[in-house]
Design an enzyme around this catalytic site. Structure first.
Site, mmCIF file in Angstrom:
data_model
loop_
_atom_site.group_PDB
_atom_site.id
_atom_site.type_symbol
_atom_site.label_atom_id
_atom_site.label_comp_id
_atom_site.label_asym_id
_atom_site.label_seq_id
_atom_site.Cartn_x
_atom_site.Cartn_y
_atom_site.Cartn_z
ATOM 1 N N TYR A 1 0.919 -1.188 0.007
ATOM 2 C CA TYR A 1 0.163 -0.066 0.014
ATOM 3 C C TYR A 1 0.892 1.309 -0.144
ATOM 4 C CZ TYR A 1 -3.326 -3.372 1.232
ATOM 5 O OH TYR A 1 -4.272 -4.579 1.481
ATOM 6 N N SER B 1 -3.837 -6.644 8.390
ATOM 7 C CA SER B 1 -4.447 -7.026 6.987
ATOM 8 C C SER B 1 -3.336 -7.900 6.103
ATOM 9 C CB SER B 1 -4.974 -5.903 6.496
ATOM 10 O OG SER B 1 -5.939 -6.310 5.385
ATOM 11 N N TYR B 2 -3.191 -7.161 4.917
ATOM 12 C CA TYR B 2 -2.225 -7.916 4.097
ATOM 13 C C TYR B 2 -0.772 -7.909 4.838
ATOM 14 C CZ TYR B 2 0.020 -8.823 -0.385
ATOM 15 O OH TYR B 2 0.746 -9.609 -1.456
ATOM 16 N N TRP C 1 -11.253 -3.677 -2.361
ATOM 17 C CA TRP C 1 -9.772 -3.799 -2.155
ATOM 18 C C TRP C 1 -9.167 -3.658 -3.788
ATOM 19 C CZ3 TRP C 1 -6.210 -8.024 -3.522
ATOM 20 C CH2 TRP C 1 -4.980 -7.828 -3.026
ATOM 21 N N ASP D 1 -14.485 -7.376 12.679
ATOM 22 C CA ASP D 1 -13.381 -7.221 11.636
ATOM 23 C C ASP D 1 -13.828 -8.368 10.586
ATOM 24 O OD1 ASP D 1 -10.969 -6.776 10.170
ATOM 25 O OD2 ASP D 1 -10.158 -8.683 11.191
ATOM 26 N N HIS E 1 -12.386 -3.503 10.928
ATOM 27 C CA HIS E 1 -11.061 -3.775 10.167
ATOM 28 C C HIS E 1 -10.238 -2.209 10.057
ATOM 29 C CE1 HIS E 1 -8.147 -5.911 7.728
ATOM 30 N NE2 HIS E 1 -8.305 -4.994 6.898
#
Length: 575
Positions: A44, A116-117, A164, A260, A290
């Site tokens: 990101y 997250s990722y 996303w 989440d 989230h």
């Protein structure tokens, strides 16, 4: 150390085993000494503080004696190579950890953090066992992508994947593909229009030809992954399989949220690593959504002590990370190991509680059965919920029309910017004829429900395939109905051939922790769609991925002696 100078080095190269160069920004004490490294790897943009410094004060990490490294993963922003979600993060993560350990200002001890990722990049790297990785802190992240990632119980996570792809991934993909500035600017305007009107595009079918991505001519893997079958070997490369989980052998602090989108996978990672690893595993679950660790989630406020800034009136998330990494990277006794390993926020009562294990040992799994006189449709119907098993009762039925799905209203979502996430009043949804509503009597005493939740639904459909959904709701004395947790199941994922016969469908609602207070009621909603969070079943054997047409289906829900549909609530004995 709070007054130290922080040295920032931009675009520090890391050469991987195949010659690809990844670039990172390094934040470190400007004193010439060596320190442990805290590494995060994300797609990101390492330069974007919203992501790379999102929920931690990374400067405070440096001030407390750490080198912080934020790295763009392969094929994203400053880093070389081609991006394919999750595919290279194991090997690349191994190489990045060992590179970080060998930097001249590193003392050789490396930890990883991120959500997250970039929570997942930690776990995939840890599964490769880099020698210098000493501890990780994965927050709100994935496990097996097939359940709670790209799909859930066979149902495609439509809204999450679209959001996303468009909002988090597409921009940099366009910049790489369209090197001519004028062409790039035109494509970015087109992308912005798609994002602004994303609600209009949710219903575009077939998804394999989805216009926003097809017209932009990017993200081919988005379509590939959507069409992988559950048993395709391709999943093994991008998923944290049981085999990979068993290889992880580092201390891990798992951070999760009741609202989440990755609650289930986060809990699963903790439970499975607790079983397979001989290293310390800890778990914290707040009332969070989230990336949102605040005290105001959705339409509810849980108190300042629920916030990341003042957890249980004791510390913030940055300090919790410092205590965790001081313990494992510096050998400092921070008191963490004397604390109970499970910390959960109990909603309703709005208190934090520490436990030894998850699920909790003093749990009684009590079935609450569905009842009605055959008209449980809407909250104005006669659906009831009680611990009394049904005897002879008429069934309930509704027509599920894919063209008019039940709208997503709050929940553990990851939808487009501005969409409501978390607890939301469900009364408008409960006025639909295609939503069955089963409600308990008013509670005289408080009832705590903490743990995994499952609905067993005895149902019949005349569709070739179909979905069933279930939702647990806390009804306040004034009638406000707040969702706690929900789930969905695709019939063909359970039974290869449906047929017009009664089947027992198990719907995993993941988990929650909530005290139903005196004067409240327990409610369960049953339907067949939750859109756009999940794709809509066409009822004809096809999916939104491949089909243009759909058909209505008659759904029949049974609650009688032979087919006792019910929800299983993990009730905690109050001390």
């Amino acid at each position: 150390m709070a007054s130290m100078q922080i040295l920032v080095e931009k675009n520090v190269p890391c050469t991987l085993r195949d010659g690809t160069i990844l670039y990172a920004d390094v934040y470190r004490p400007n004193d010439g000494n060596q320190y442990p490294v805290l590494l995060t790897r994300l797609p990101y943009n390492k330069n974007e503080r919203y992501y790379s410094h999102r929920y931690l004060d990374t400067h405070r990490l440096v001030e407390n004696g750490y080198v912080v490294i934020i790295q763009d993963v392969r094929g994203r922003f400053s880093s070389e190579g081609d991006f394919y979600p999750f595919k290279h993060e194991g090997n690349d993560g191994y190489d990045a950890v060992e590179w970080a350990a060998g930097l001249p200002y590193s003392d050789g001890n490396v930890g990883m953090f991120g959500l997250s990722y970039y929570g997942y990049t930690q776990l995939l790297a840890a599964a490769e066992n880099p020698p210098h990785l000493k501890a990780i802190f994965p927050a709100q992240t994935l496990s097996d992508i097939r359940d709670g990632g790209f799909f859930r119980n066979g149902v495609y996570e439509l809204g999450q994947n679209i959001s996303w792809a468009l909002e988090s991934i597409a921009g940099d993909e366009l910049k790489r593909k369209y090197v001519n500035l004028a062409e790039y600017e035109e494509k970015m305007r087109e992308l912005a229009e798609y994002i602004d009107t994303v609600e209009d595009w949710y219903t575009a079918v077939p998804l394999r030809e989805w216009p926003p991505l097809k017209n932009l001519d990017i993200l081919s893997y988005f379509f590939e992954m959507a069409e992988w079958k559950p048993d395709d070997d391709a999943w093994k490369q991008v998923s944290l399989t049981e085999e990979k989980l068993k290889k992880i052998n580092v201390p891990a602090y798992h951070l999760a949220g009741w609202y989440d989108c990755f609650l289930g996978p986060s809990i699963a990672n903790f439970v499975k690593l607790k079983q397979s690893s001989n290293q310390t595993q800890m778990l914290m679950i707040g009332p969070w959504a989230h990336g949102n660790f605040g005290f105001s989630i959705g339409e509810r406020r849980f108190g300042l002590h629920a916030s990341e800034n003042w957890i249980n009136y004791k510390e913030d998330l940055t300090n919790l990370h410092l205590r965790w990494f001081d313990q494992w990277l510096k050998g400092v006794d921070t008191g963490l190991l004397s604390e109970k390993p499970v910390k959960i926020f109990v909603m309703g009562e709005n208190v934090w509680r520490e436990e030894e294990v998850w699920p909790l040992p003093d749990t009684t799994h009590i079935p609450y059965y569905f009842h009605s006189e055959g008209v449980a449709n809407t909250r104005f119907g006669n659906g009831q919920l009680s611990t009394e098993p049904p005897k002879s009762e008429p069934f309930d039925q509704f027509i599920f029309n894919p063209k008019y799905p039940v709208p997503t209203t709050g929940g553990g979502t990851l939808l487009h910017t501005g969409a409501l996430t978390g607890p939301a009043d469900q009364r408008a949804v409960e006025e639909r004829e295609d939503v069955l509503v089963f409600t308990s009597q008013v509670l005289e005493d408080e009832l705590e429900v903490t743990g995994p939740i499952k609905v067993v639904l005895y149902a019949k459909t005349d569709g070739v395939d179909t979905d069933f959904t279930a939702k647990l709701v806390d009804v306040l004395p004034n009638g406000t109905a707040y969702n706690l947790t929900d789930g969905i199941v695709r019939a063909s994922d359970v039974y290869k051939r449906i047929g017009n016969e009664v089947k027992a469908y198990e719907i995993d609602l993941w988990a929650t922790s909530n005290v139903f207070m005196p004067g409240h009621r327990i409610r369960v909603e049953v339907s067949s769609s939750n859109f756009p969070r999940f794709d809509v079943n066409m009822n004809n054997g096809g999916t939104m991925l491949t089909d243009l047409e759909s058909r209505p289906a008659m759904q029949i829900i049974y609650h009688e002696e032979d087919y006792p549909s019910h929800i299983i609530l993990p009730v905690i004995r109050r001390k």
